[in-house]
Scaffold this motif. Structure first.
Motif, PDB file in Angstrom:
ATOM      1  N   ALA A  70       0.855  -1.189   0.000  1.00  0.00           N
ATOM      2  CA  ALA A  70       0.000   0.000   0.000  1.00  0.00           C
ATOM      3  C   ALA A  70       0.890   1.238   0.000  1.00  0.00           C
ATOM      4  N   ALA A  71       1.524   1.495  -1.145  1.00  0.00           N
ATOM      5  CA  ALA A  71       2.407   2.651  -1.262  1.00  0.00           C
ATOM      6  C   ALA A  71       1.634   3.936  -0.991  1.00  0.00           C
ATOM      7  N   GLY A  72       2.209   4.808  -0.178  1.00  0.00           N
ATOM      8  CA  GLY A  72       1.562   6.065   0.140  1.00  0.00           C
ATOM      9  C   GLY A  72       0.642   6.020   1.339  1.00  0.00           C
ATOM     10  N   ALA A  73       0.441   4.837   1.940  1.00  0.00           N
ATOM     11  CA  ALA A  73      -0.397   4.753   3.143  1.00  0.00           C
ATOM     12  C   ALA A  73       0.217   5.610   4.248  1.00  0.00           C
ATOM     13  N   ARG A  74      -0.634   6.271   5.020  1.00  0.00           N
ATOM     14  CA  ARG A  74      -0.175   7.082   6.144  1.00  0.00           C
ATOM     15  C   ARG A  74      -0.270   6.248   7.410  1.00  0.00           C
ATOM     16  N   VAL A  75       0.808   6.182   8.165  1.00  0.00           N
ATOM     17  CA  VAL A  75       0.877   5.318   9.345  1.00  0.00           C
ATOM     18  C   VAL A  75       1.060   6.177  10.590  1.00  0.00           C
ATOM     19  N   LEU A  76       0.126   6.046  11.532  1.00  0.00           N
ATOM     20  CA  LEU A  76       0.162   6.777  12.786  1.00  0.00           C
ATOM     21  C   LEU A  76       0.642   5.838  13.886  1.00  0.00           C
ATOM     22  N   ASN A  83      -0.391  -0.186  22.632  1.00  0.00           N
ATOM     23  CA  ASN A  83      -0.011   0.493  21.396  1.00  0.00           C
ATOM     24  C   ASN A  83      -1.093   0.238  20.354  1.00  0.00           C
ATOM     25  N   VAL A  84      -1.580   1.323  19.760  1.00  0.00           N
ATOM     26  CA  VAL A  84      -2.550   1.216  18.672  1.00  0.00           C
ATOM     27  C   VAL A  84      -1.967   1.964  17.477  1.00  0.00           C
ATOM     28  N   ILE A  85      -1.501   1.202  16.500  1.00  0.00           N
ATOM     29  CA  ILE A  85      -0.937   1.750  15.271  1.00  0.00           C
ATOM     30  C   ILE A  85      -2.028   1.722  14.207  1.00  0.00           C
ATOM     31  N   VAL A  86      -2.133   2.787  13.434  1.00  0.00           N
ATOM     32  CA  VAL A  86      -3.177   2.868  12.413  1.00  0.00           C
ATOM     33  C   VAL A  86      -2.566   3.207  11.061  1.00  0.00           C
ATOM     34  N   ALA A  87      -3.072   2.575  10.022  1.00  0.00           N
ATOM     35  CA  ALA A  87      -2.720   2.915   8.645  1.00  0.00           C
ATOM     36  C   ALA A  87      -3.981   3.371   7.928  1.00  0.00           C
ATOM     37  N   ILE A  88      -3.863   4.441   7.165  1.00  0.00           N
ATOM     38  CA  ILE A  88      -4.971   4.963   6.370  1.00  0.00           C
ATOM     39  C   ILE A  88      -4.547   4.966   4.906  1.00  0.00           C
ATOM     40  N   PHE A  89      -5.369   4.351   4.068  1.00  0.00           N
ATOM     41  CA  PHE A  89      -5.022   4.209   2.651  1.00  0.00           C
ATOM     42  C   PHE A  89      -6.250   4.486   1.801  1.00  0.00           C
ATOM     43  N   LEU A 136      -9.096   2.087   6.702  1.00  0.00           N
ATOM     44  CA  LEU A 136      -8.374   2.374   7.943  1.00  0.00           C
ATOM     45  C   LEU A 136      -8.167   1.064   8.690  1.00  0.00           C
ATOM     46  N   ALA A 137      -6.912   0.743   8.977  1.00  0.00           N
ATOM     47  CA  ALA A 137      -6.586  -0.511   9.672  1.00  0.00           C
ATOM     48  C   ALA A 137      -5.800  -0.212  10.939  1.00  0.00           C
ATOM     49  N   SER A 138      -6.104  -0.957  11.987  1.00  0.00           N
ATOM     50  CA  SER A 138      -5.350  -0.831  13.227  1.00  0.00           C
ATOM     51  C   SER A 138      -4.602  -2.121  13.527  1.00  0.00           C
ATOM     52  N   LEU A 139      -3.453  -1.965  14.184  1.00  0.00           N
ATOM     53  CA  LEU A 139      -2.712  -3.082  14.766  1.00  0.00           C
ATOM     54  C   LEU A 139      -2.472  -2.712  16.223  1.00  0.00           C
TER      55      LEU A 139
END
Length: 247
Positions: A177-183, A213-219, A235-238
């Motif tokens: 997922a190129a360009g996904a923003r990861v928080l 820890n809650v990491i989120v990616a938005i694509f 929007l995905a969380s790990l």
């Protein structure tokens, strides 16, 4: 590792052709609540009503370290949605179709497509995904069914101290997922601009918390029906917990 996840073949479109929004950035994750593992819906410190959003959940499952299904279920418990972990799954995962949303010039969001909101300045279809890691892994983290957007640690086991680097790969339908923003800290710093995944879907962050820890990616991806929405926001969380020192 058992091979069970069928990689979808549809191509991921470049993020640059999509309309930017930053809307409907709510997501869900899993965290301890009153000695239960619970599903939490919100953004930052906002812990919203998850009960009324249960009908939007399209899949839920528990899995062992290889990604094989382990019986589990979501259970309503007062204001909480708890996870039955009697069979000790290594992962918990769920997916949610949050529907179509359109924003009007007054800043309000409406739960409709742009075909029903003529003045919409942006319309999107929101999908939410979440994976919770319950214990230390001895091998690679598998791709899990129905997680069309998933954050995957590149190496295991995970760091054990906050501040340590963590390399991640973000995959959309099994492809980078190129360009996904990861928080790195969706609960405590949801307004962070985040890091951007490279062409291989790779990004390195620092583990933020010696605890949850809650990491989120938005694509953003292209819609199947452009007459109704301009884009899909995935929007995905790990989520995972680093242990604290013994009391």
């Amino acid at each position: 590792m058992k091979k069970f996840f069928k990689v979808l073949t549809s191509a991921t479109l470049a993020a640059s052709v999509l309309v930017a929004s930053g809307a409907q950035a709510h997501g869900f994750w899993f965290a301890q609540r009153a000695n239960h593992l619970a599903m939490v819906f919100g953004v930052g410190a906002d812990d919203l009503d998850v009960i009324k959003r249960l009908p939007k959940i399209t899949s839920f499952g528990g899995y062992d370290e290889d990604g094989s299904a382990v019986p589990s279920q979501l259970v309503t418990n007062g204001a909480l949605v708890s996870v039955n972990i009697d069979n000790q799954p290594a992962f918990i995962a769920a997916a949610m179709d949050y529907g179509m949303w359109s924003k009007t010039p007054d800043g309000k969001w409406h739960n409709k497509g742009k075909d029903e909101v003529p003045t919409a300045v942006i319309s999107e279809h929101n999908f939410k995904y979440g994976v919770h890691l319950r214990r230390v892994l001895s091998g690679p983290m598998p791709l899990l069914p129905d997680q069309l957007l998933q954050i995957v640690p590149v190496a295991t086991p995970l760091p054990v101290k906050h501040g340590e680097p963590l390399q991640l790969r973000v995959l959309h339908k099994g492809k980078p997922a190129a360009g996904a923003r990861v928080l790195a800290d969706y609960v405590n710093d949801p307004d962070d601009k985040g890091a951007v995944a490279d062409k291989d879907g790779m990004v390195t962050i620092k583990v933020r918390n010696q605890g949850l820890n809650v990491i989120v990616a938005i694509f953003k991806s292209a819609p199947a029906n452009p007459a109704k929405v301009n884009q899909i926001e995935n929007l995905a969380s790990l989520s995972f917990v680093l242990p604290h020192e013994p009391e």
